[in-house]
Scaffold this motif. Structure first.
Motif, short mmCIF file in Angstrom:
data_model
loop_
_atom_site.label_atom_id
_atom_site.label_comp_id
_atom_site.label_asym_id
_atom_site.label_seq_id
_atom_site.Cartn_x
_atom_site.Cartn_y
_atom_site.Cartn_z
N TYR A 111 44.43 -27.64 -67.74
CA TYR A 111 43.80 -26.33 -67.80
C TYR A 111 43.84 -25.69 -66.42
CZ TYR A 111 40.32 -22.69 -67.98
OH TYR A 111 39.67 -21.49 -67.88
N GLN A 112 44.19 -24.42 -66.39
CA GLN A 112 44.23 -23.69 -65.14
C GLN A 112 43.40 -22.43 -65.30
OE1 GLN A 112 48.15 -22.53 -63.92
NE2 GLN A 112 47.69 -22.98 -61.79
N ALA A 113 42.41 -22.26 -64.43
CA ALA A 113 41.54 -21.09 -64.52
C ALA A 113 42.35 -19.82 -64.33
CB ALA A 113 40.45 -21.18 -63.47
N LYS A 114 41.99 -18.79 -65.08
CA LYS A 114 42.70 -17.52 -64.98
C LYS A 114 42.18 -16.74 -63.77
CE LYS A 114 44.12 -16.61 -69.69
NZ LYS A 114 44.09 -15.61 -70.76
N THR A 115 43.08 -15.99 -63.15
CA THR A 115 42.69 -15.13 -62.04
C THR A 115 42.49 -13.72 -62.56
OG1 THR A 115 44.96 -14.49 -61.50
CG2 THR A 115 44.11 -16.51 -60.47
N TYR A 116 41.98 -12.85 -61.72
CA TYR A 116 41.80 -11.45 -62.08
C TYR A 116 43.14 -10.84 -62.47
CZ TYR A 116 40.66 -6.52 -61.74
OH TYR A 116 40.51 -5.19 -62.03
N TYR A 117 44.20 -11.20 -61.75
CA TYR A 117 45.51 -10.64 -62.02
C TYR A 117 46.05 -11.09 -63.38
CZ TYR A 117 45.36 -9.23 -57.17
OH TYR A 117 44.99 -8.67 -55.99
N ASP A 118 45.66 -12.28 -63.84
CA ASP A 118 46.05 -12.72 -65.18
C ASP A 118 45.44 -11.80 -66.24
OD1 ASP A 118 47.51 -14.90 -64.21
OD2 ASP A 118 45.75 -16.21 -64.25
N TYR A 119 44.17 -11.45 -66.06
CA TYR A 119 43.51 -10.55 -67.02
C TYR A 119 44.08 -9.14 -66.93
CZ TYR A 119 40.19 -14.27 -67.84
OH TYR A 119 39.63 -15.46 -68.18
N GLU A 120 44.46 -8.73 -65.71
CA GLU A 120 45.08 -7.42 -65.53
C GLU A 120 46.40 -7.35 -66.30
OE1 GLU A 120 46.22 -6.21 -61.46
OE2 GLU A 120 44.48 -4.91 -61.58
N LYS A 121 47.18 -8.41 -66.19
CA LYS A 121 48.46 -8.48 -66.90
C LYS A 121 48.23 -8.51 -68.42
CE LYS A 121 52.65 -11.26 -67.15
NZ LYS A 121 53.33 -12.45 -66.69
N GLN A 122 47.23 -9.26 -68.85
CA GLN A 122 46.91 -9.42 -70.26
C GLN A 122 46.44 -8.09 -70.87
OE1 GLN A 122 44.18 -12.68 -70.92
NE2 GLN A 122 43.34 -11.71 -72.74
N SER A 123 45.91 -7.19 -70.05
CA SER A 123 45.38 -5.92 -70.57
C SER A 123 46.48 -5.06 -71.19
CB SER A 123 44.67 -5.13 -69.47
OG SER A 123 45.59 -4.58 -68.57
N GLY A 124 47.73 -5.26 -70.76
CA GLY A 124 48.85 -4.56 -71.38
C GLY A 124 49.09 -3.16 -70.87
N SER A 125 48.22 -2.65 -70.03
CA SER A 125 48.39 -1.30 -69.49
C SER A 125 48.46 -1.38 -67.97
CB SER A 125 47.21 -0.41 -69.89
OG SER A 125 47.30 0.83 -69.22
N ARG A 126 49.34 -0.60 -67.41
CA ARG A 126 49.49 -0.63 -65.95
C ARG A 126 48.30 0.02 -65.24
NH1 ARG A 126 54.19 -1.05 -62.33
NH2 ARG A 126 53.63 0.03 -60.43
N HIS A 127 47.67 1.02 -65.87
CA HIS A 127 46.63 1.78 -65.19
C HIS A 127 45.25 1.73 -65.84
CE1 HIS A 127 49.74 3.40 -62.63
NE2 HIS A 127 50.42 3.74 -63.70
N ASN A 128 45.16 1.56 -67.14
CA ASN A 128 43.88 1.63 -67.84
C ASN A 128 43.35 0.24 -68.16
OD1 ASN A 128 43.97 4.45 -67.87
ND2 ASN A 128 45.21 4.44 -69.73
N ARG A 129 42.03 0.10 -68.05
CA ARG A 129 41.38 -1.17 -68.34
C ARG A 129 40.20 -0.94 -69.29
NH1 ARG A 129 45.42 -2.12 -66.27
NH2 ARG A 129 45.84 -3.10 -64.28
N LYS A 130 40.01 -1.86 -70.23
CA LYS A 130 38.89 -1.77 -71.16
C LYS A 130 37.71 -2.53 -70.55
CE LYS A 130 37.47 -2.49 -75.89
NZ LYS A 130 37.84 -2.96 -77.22
#
Length: 167
Positions: free
Chosen positions: A12-31
């Motif tokens: 198991y490897q803890a996710k970083t903020y950038y992993d969640y940013e990538k997972q969001s699917g949008s380059r500029h918008n975040r939910k």
């Protein structure tokens, strides 16, 4: 076996903020955790809590008191700091520093750099699509202490291989 304990040999490897940013699917918008959509520049952290996963703005973080509570689900956005190279640089220094960083990624090479709109555009070639480009972009930006954006040049495999192997 307690599933909450850390096991050094675990895969198991803890996710970083950038992993969640990538997972969001949008380059500029975040939910955000309240369901609203906001720009990525306003986000300061991510909440991993299953009940309300999402990004946090400074205001939401203050309202929820995440830092003072010592919340285990809180993943802070890394701060960008000025480091290695001073702001007055030329394109060759930028390309060399970026290529030194990505030396661990075989089959990828930066070949052009240009300053546009307050950020460096680094153009690269690659023989594969398997590299974590957003992570590389963020880490090089941290290394150089300036805003950068990666732009892939679409050359065919033979040309890429020749340019990557040429030195």
């Amino acid at each position: 076996m307690n599933i909450c304990t850390y096991e050094p040999n675990s895969e198991y490897q803890a996710k970083t903020y950038y992993d969640y940013e990538k997972q969001s699917g949008s380059r500029h918008n975040r939910k955000c955790i309240n369901g609203k959509i906001t720009g990525c520049g306003k986000c300061v952290a991510y909440c991993e809590y299953v009940g309300h996963p999402g990004f946090l703005t400074g205001e939401l973080r203050f309202e929820r008191n995440c830092i003072d509570k010592g919340c285990n689900y809180y993943v802070e956005k890394p701060k960008r700091t000025s480091k290695a190279i001073p702001q007055k640089t030329n394109d060759t220094e930028i390309i060399n520093a970026a290529n030194d960083y990505i030396g661990k990624f075989e089959g990828m090479k930066f070949i052009k750099a240009a300053m546009r709109g307050g950020e460096y555009i680094l153009q690269y070639i690659t023989i594969s699509d398997c590299y974590p480009v957003k992570q590389i972009e963020n880490e090089i930006a941290d290394l150089l202490g300036m805003r950068i954006r990666l732009n892939r040049l679409n050359y065919n495999f033979d040309i890429c291989a020749a340019l990557i192997l040429a030195d």
